[in-house]
Design a protein around this motif. Structure first.
Motif, mmCIF file in Angstrom:
data_model
loop_
_atom_site.group_PDB
_atom_site.id
_atom_site.type_symbol
_atom_site.label_atom_id
_atom_site.label_comp_id
_atom_site.label_asym_id
_atom_site.label_seq_id
_atom_site.Cartn_x
_atom_site.Cartn_y
_atom_site.Cartn_z
ATOM 1 N N LYS A 291 9.049 27.689 64.389
ATOM 2 C CA LYS A 291 9.120 28.705 65.479
ATOM 3 C C LYS A 291 9.886 28.282 66.727
ATOM 4 N N GLN A 292 9.380 26.978 66.791
ATOM 5 C CA GLN A 292 10.324 26.507 68.072
ATOM 6 C C GLN A 292 11.765 26.053 67.997
ATOM 7 N N MET A 293 11.859 25.597 66.792
ATOM 8 C CA MET A 293 13.385 25.554 66.573
ATOM 9 C C MET A 293 13.879 26.829 66.351
ATOM 10 N N ALA A 294 13.427 27.818 65.843
ATOM 11 C CA ALA A 294 14.067 29.330 66.035
ATOM 12 C C ALA A 294 14.362 29.779 67.559
ATOM 13 N N TYR A 295 13.459 29.477 68.337
ATOM 14 C CA TYR A 295 13.553 29.910 69.635
ATOM 15 C C TYR A 295 14.711 29.030 70.237
ATOM 16 N N PRO B 269 6.001 26.411 75.630
ATOM 17 C CA PRO B 269 4.604 26.416 76.085
ATOM 18 C C PRO B 269 3.640 25.989 75.415
ATOM 19 N N ASP B 270 3.714 26.748 73.867
ATOM 20 C CA ASP B 270 2.468 26.533 72.993
ATOM 21 C C ASP B 270 2.926 25.575 72.031
ATOM 22 N N SER B 271 1.953 24.741 71.502
ATOM 23 C CA SER B 271 2.139 23.808 70.147
ATOM 24 C C SER B 271 2.074 24.648 68.883
ATOM 25 N N ALA B 272 3.093 25.747 68.973
ATOM 26 C CA ALA B 272 3.310 26.432 67.686
ATOM 27 C C ALA B 272 4.146 25.587 66.567
ATOM 28 N N PHE C 34 4.309 19.156 70.615
ATOM 29 C CA PHE C 34 3.301 18.913 69.492
ATOM 30 C C PHE C 34 1.765 19.080 69.739
ATOM 31 N N GLY C 35 1.736 19.095 71.039
ATOM 32 C CA GLY C 35 0.222 19.190 71.350
ATOM 33 C C GLY C 35 0.058 18.498 72.773
ATOM 34 N N GLU C 36 -1.323 18.526 73.371
ATOM 35 C CA GLU C 36 -1.536 18.138 74.483
ATOM 36 C C GLU C 36 -1.075 16.564 74.685
#
Length: 453
Positions: free
Chosen positions: A404-408, A397-400, A371-373
């Motif tokens: 998108k993260q759940m699709a990954y 690795p990215d705060s996308a 979700f971020g740093e």
């Protein structure tokens, strides 16, 4: 526009899921080999052509991939040799090395080169790719793996017994129901003597080995075409259609071969192997199959073949006893026995029957959403704890975007996703989502690790 890249015909790429499945096969076989005291060796992909040539027959020699000498490899050739265009002669002058055709000849070379270092009997296994310049077709590749195990330096039939236990253990672990077929080349030799065709043993064994594929009538025709007399063919019929228990078959064949010392020796060896295995608690069936001949002529004793029972497939494991493996390299008299698992066919059987365990082919078990740093810094300690606990863990690795993260996670079939936003951080906890059921629960770091473990 650049040309789209390609790979040579008869070769394959293996993606992550395929590699997970293949490693499951190799790891299972390795574990069982190790249980029985076999040690792993590897030999180079390249061997000298002096090592390889003349070991596989004329047809086999044609299927060897030869490697051009480095540098100016034509400098020693005359114009006459070039214009003659004789491929075999040119290959002999231009190539000193080739890719290995199987693992058996390199193993024989290894034993001879390292004989002073080896403790006999030497129990080795080897799982490596081999290459054959064959015509690619379904189920036949130019590059494929062999999974061999051999015992050399011992005549004891207990080695055959152990190899059959290995076969039974491997397929029991895979969950594949198989029939382990056994025969003995001495029995086949005795049969050829008894029917008066001792000099035609190769023709007879090659023909009857095809019984499953082409049927009895076609086998008889092939025998006839190879000059086997009608009288001899008639004597073979009861043997090729023999039924009953293993003991009943052995009794019948012992009577048929009563005048053949070699044949009776084969019966005695087979009876010992089968009787010893009765007390070993095999999970799969053993069947004496007198039509089993195995095309390779170097087998001299027991021969084996394994067939899957629940799906049509050719032999998925084979092997046998040989008396002179190292004789081709000037070290005669070293007896051995070996088996080879057909990894590619086992792969197909496990796929067809859907027998791969989920944990064997899953990669990542737990994904932390980014979700971020600040949130990532909060998650990193538990990411490390999860990995130390043996849980295969990733953090995106990215705060996308969340979608998108759940699709990954879905694409990689990751079973658990952990989230930590402002609410979770305030409570010192994490939201753990089961991707299969959709259930979510708020947990501590310790609870998260215990739940997945």
């Amino acid at each position: 526009m650049a040309n789209k890249p390609s790979i040579p015909k008869g070769t394959r790429d293996f993606g992550p899921v395929e590699m997970a499945k293949r490693n499951y096969i190799f790891d299972t076989i390795k574990e069982v080999y190790a249980l029985y005291g076999f040690q792993q060796i590897e030999t180079p992909a390249m061997e000298t052509l002096q090592t390889l040539m003349g070991k596989y027959g004329e047809e086999g020699d044609k299927l060897l991939f030869k490697i051009l000498n480095s540098g100016d490899f034509t400098s020693k050739l005359s114009d006459g040799e070039l214009t003659e265009r004789n491929p075999l002669r040119l290959a002999a002058r231009l190539c000193e090395k080739g890719l290995r055709y199987d693992l058996t000849v390199p193993f024989a070379r290894y034993v001879v080169m390292h004989r002073d270092e080896l403790q006999l009997p030497f129990k080795r296994y080897q799982i490596q790719p081999v290459w054959r310049a064959d015509r690619p077709q379904k189920g036949r590749y130019r590059e494929f793996y062999q999974c061999d195990a051999d015992v050399v330096g011992s005549d004891s039939l207990l080695n055959e017994v152990e190899l059959m236990q290995i076969v039974d253990t491997v397929f029991t672990r895979f969950g594949i129901n198989v029939c382990i077929k056994i025969n003995n080349r001495k029995i086949l030799t005795g049969l050829a003597e008894t029917i008066g065709e001792a000099d035609k043993i190769v023709d007879i064994t090659v023909a009857i080995d095809k019984l499953d594929k082409i049927g009895l009538d076609n086998v008889n025709e092939e025998l006839r075409a190879n000059g086997i007399s009608d009288e001899a063919i008639a004597k073979l019929q009861p043997i090729m259609s023999l039924t009953g228990t293993n003991d009943e078959k052995l009794d019948v064949i012992a009577d048929v071969l009563r005048d053949s010392e070699t044949g009776l020796k084969g019966v005695q060896e087979t009876r010992f192997i089968l009787d010893t295995l009765k007390s070993c608690g095999l999970k799969n069936s053993m069947e004496l199959d007198l039509t089993l001949a195995r095309g390779l002529n170097y087998y001299t004793g027991a021969i084996f073949e394994v067939k899957a029972l629940d799906t049509p497939m050719g032999s998925i494991t084979g092997g046998g006893r040989y008396d002179n493996l190292t004789g081709i390299f000037g070290m005669p008299g070293l007896s051995g026995v070996g088996i080879s698992f057909g990894a590619d066919r086992i792969y197909d059987v496990l796929n067809t029957l859907d027998l791969y365990p989920k944990e064997a082919i899953s990669t990542t078990q737990l994904l932390f959403i980014n979700f971020g740093e600040k949130e990532t810094a909060y998650c990193m300690p538990v990411v490390s704890q999860a990995r130390k606990a043996g849980i295969r863990t990733e953090i995106f690795p990215d705060s996308a975007k969340m979608k998108k993260q759940m699709a990954y996670a879905n694409a990689k079939h990751i079973p658990f996703v952990a989230l930590a936003g402002e609410n979770e951080m305030n409570e010192g906890k994490y939201t753990l989502k089961d991707m299969e059921t959709g259930e979510q629960r708020l947990v501590t770091a310790q609870e998260l690790i215990e739940h997945i473990s």
